[in-house]
Design an enzyme around this catalytic site. Structure first.
Site: not given
Lengths: 563, 171
Positions: A51, A113-114, A163, A468
């Site tokens: 993602e 969940f999630q 959802k 760097m």
């Protein structure tokens, strides 16, 4: 017309002219992906490996086109994986709409969940965000998200859709694309004061930033600079806002900026700041920056005024409009002496080494790449030494041809951004300059480039160290190289091949041109060029943090001898 | 930018009445490092709008920064910057004091200070006082020797003096 929430979402994206989205499916966005399947003839969905890659791709797409970039992720880890990309867009004022799924409304707040409170998580890194609990609010919320993302100072907006909302039916009424909100014109008395100050200025200097790109004001900057004979310098974010082959161009200002630009900020009597914000990478010492100069600050965001450096005149408004009015009201001027003084601080680049066996110099790679590519080429960078070399040595001539994470400094930005850029500009050459540290962070997106046959040229500045940070350890930590020399054994060309990507190597000076030519000619997919550079190559000049131009380090040997 | 005089300032902030406004505002104060002294939230007589009254110390440059940053939040409608001496302002104190022996003295003291007795316990008295912060603190100091059992205090709420209101020039 009754549609479900997912179809309403996609209809609203189509209203806004969105035809490309970047994302990754998951449980709570299954309804949205089902609709994407149905709408696949009108909206192409680009599947990334992670993602984070999708969020950087949406950002790269937005920077290349100026349009709002869109990314989609599922709830929980999908949503949190977007966070770095959203923050990157926020810091650089890039218009983006991030859409996340969430658990169904009855499950919200139950540690389902999630489940994650992604609107809570992203409050500090979005312009605004929404949790849509009622499908009847969805269409207007999505429209408002696009309006906010592109209005005033652009930025990311997140829309979280549970959802059950993406499944529920509601009446959908089409609407036209939203417009950016009107920006109030600059105030008359302040315009007047600006004109007075500029008319009297003996040593004026233009300092431009990302606002010039966002506002599309490059032409207006040029018109003002040419009419009043004013030299121009830029922050990293403003590069491309003024053509680098223009006689008035002094280069990038700040920590790794040119001597000419930094000396000009010290010596000017009037500083005209266009869409820039005196970041600590530009004004290391804000109290000493352009000290004694009158400062005219033009910005669309009122909160930038007097945040880091106090200004003499604050001109709030759209840059394009403000600059046009100011230029129109002023008589042409000449600043021959001042320009000559600025020119004295220009440093010529050394000639290319002629020995083909000489070690590889990163600046030579970038200068050669510039010579071999047309002005339409979009250069994407990651973050670190290679980013600064890109800013210094790959000259920019027009806006939206340099994609780089300036504000947040996101290592791992480049791969996703290059994907977004290639989809935004299928006919342009996209070159990504990265380092081995950054590449190791998000190299998974190589698989995306291969799947979609994106002919991105990846120049990997491979010094086997975290360059760097190591350079800072060299300068400020007496060469105590903690965790910057990881002795990784990755064989990059082989790694590329394993992904189905061509891998090439530049090992010596003589390889640079032929290998770059071969890479640029590759059209059927990405090509990775492993550029084996010295781990002791430095980014110079360098103004130490908190310092000013008088502390500029121009040679590491001299600096070390002096200590 | 610490270039101006430091004074105690009241921000009267009109916001849309939405659940996340408090979080967005406090998140902004936190991440920008602005120190809030008190914060009071209430509804207004307009159903869709809430009023936040924030008091803070800072020089006028910082206050102006805060005002501009607040105005960038989508949910914020208006921000008025008031000087404390230019507004009608009040906070509310509830204080429970030990009063097993000195009940009479305490009652006289509270009366003199304009307090109301809101509860009488076996060994305690609970007073309510509304007023400016200085008056409230003075009362607390006066009853301290008797033994403060517990106290609660709201922050300051304030309206600008005169006929003007926060709704002026609002569309």
């Amino acid at each position: 017309m009754k549609l479900n929430g997912s179809e309403i979402l996609l209809e609203c994206l189509l209203e806004q002219g969105v035809d490309t989205v970047f994302g990754y499916p998951g449980g709570t966005v299954l309804n949205i992906y089902d609709a994407l399947y149905k709408y696949s003839d009108r909206i192409q969905h680009i599947l990334t490996a992670h993602e984070q890659g999708a969020s950087h791709a949406a950002d790269g797409y937005a920077r290349t086109t100026g349009k709002v970039g869109v990314c989609i992720a599922t709830s929980g880890p999908g949503a949190t994986n977007l966070v770095t990309g959203i923050a990157t867009a926020y810091m650089d004022s890039i218009p983006m709409v991030a859409i996340t799924g969430n658990v169904a409304t009855p499950l919200l707040g139950r540690d389902s969940f999630q489940e994650i409170d992604i609107t809570g998580v992203t409050i500090p890194i979005t312009k605004h965000n929404f949790l849509v609990k009622d499908v009847n609010q969805l269409a207007d919320t999505v429209r408002l998200a696009f309006e906010i993302a592109q209005s005033g100072r652009p930025g990311p907006v997140l829309v979280d859709i549970p959802k059950d909302v993406s499944a529920a039916l509601a009446e959908y009424t089409p609407a036209p694309a939203v417009k950016a909100r009107p920006i109030a014109p600059p105030k008359a008395d302040r315009l007047e004061r600006t004109v007075e100050i500029l008319a009297e200025a003996k040593r004026p200097l233009l300092y431009i930033g990302g606002g010039v790109i966002a506002s599309g004001a490059a032409e207006q900057v040029r018109a003002l600079a040419e009419k009043l004979d004013i030299p121009v310098c830029s922050s990293l974010m403003g590069l491309g806002g003024f053509p680098a082959d223009h006689p008035l161009w002094l280069g990038m200002v700040g920590m790794h900026g040119t001597r000419a630009a930094n000396c000009a900020t010290r010596d000017c009597d009037t500083l005209i700041v266009c869409g820039a914000r005196f970041s600590d990478r530009v004004a290391g010492n804000p109290k000493g920056f352009a000290a004694g100069a009158k400062i005219i600050h033009m910005d669309v965001d009122h909160a930038e005024f007097d945040k880091n450096v106090l200004s003499t005149v604050r001109l709030a408004g759209d840059l394009k409009e403000t600059l046009a009015i100011v230029t129109d009201r002023l008589d042409p001027a000449c600043h021959t002496e001042w320009l000559a003084a600025c020119a004295e601080n220009r440093v010529e680049w050394p000639a290319f080494p002629t020995d083909p066996e000489a070690p590889v110099d990163p600046s030579v790679i970038l200068r050669t790449l510039r010579d071999l590519t047309d002005r339409d080429t979009v250069l994407v960078t990651d973050v670190g030494q290679h980013q600064m070399w890109s800013a210094q040595f790959y000259k920019q001539y027009a806006p939206r041809h340099l994609l780089t994470s300036g504000g947040l400094g996101t290592m791992g930005y480049g791969m996703g951004a290059a994907i977004g850029a290639q989809f935004a500009a299928p006919d342009k050459k996209i070159a990504l300059v990265t380092g081995d540290g950054c590449f190791h962070m998000n190299l998974n997106e190589l698989t995306t480039m291969v799947s979609y046959k994106l002919p991105v040229v990846i120049l990997l500045m491979d010094n086997r160290v975290l360059g760097m940070v190591r350079q800072w350890q060299k300068v400020f930590y007496q060469k105590r190289f903690a965790a910057t020399d990881p002795e990784r054994q990755t064989d990059f060309p082989k790694l590329a091949e394993a992904f189905g990507c061509k891998g090439l190597v530049i090992e010596k000076n003589g390889d640079i041109e032929p290998v770059l030519r071969e890479a640029l000619a590759t059209a059927d997919g990405p090509v990775l060029v492993d550029c084996r550079i010295s781990k002791d190559a430095n980014v110079l000049p360098m103004i130490p943090p908190g310092g000013s131009v008088d502390q500029m380090i121009e040679s590491m040997e001299e600096y070390e001898n002096e200590r | 930018m610490s270039t101006h005089n430091e004074e105690r300032t009241v921000l009267s902030v009109l916001t849309y009445n939405r659940p996340s406004v408090l979080l967005r505002m406090t998140s902004l104060f936190y991440r920008r490092g602005y120190n809030i002294e008190t914060l009071v939230v209430c509804e207004t007589d307009r159903e869709d709008l809430s009023r936040f009254t924030v008091t803070l110390s800072g020089d006028s440059g910082i206050i102006e920064q805060i005002r501009r940053q607040l105005l960038k939040l989508e949910d914020i409608v208006k921000v008025d910057v008031l000087q404390l001496d230019e507004c009608a302002a009040s906070e509310l104190l509830l204080i429970k004091v030990r009063a097993a022996e000195n009940r009479h003295d305490l009652l006289i003291l509270s009366q003199a200070c304009g307090c109301r007795v809101v509860d009488i316990g076996q060994d305690s008295l609970t007073f309510e006082l509304s007023g400016r912060g200085a008056d409230v603190r003075a009362f607390i100091d006066k009853v301290r020797p008797y033994g403060i059992l517990e106290m609660g205090c709201t922050g300051l709420t304030a309206l600008q003096r005169g006929d003007s209101t926060i709704f002026d020039s609002l569309i």
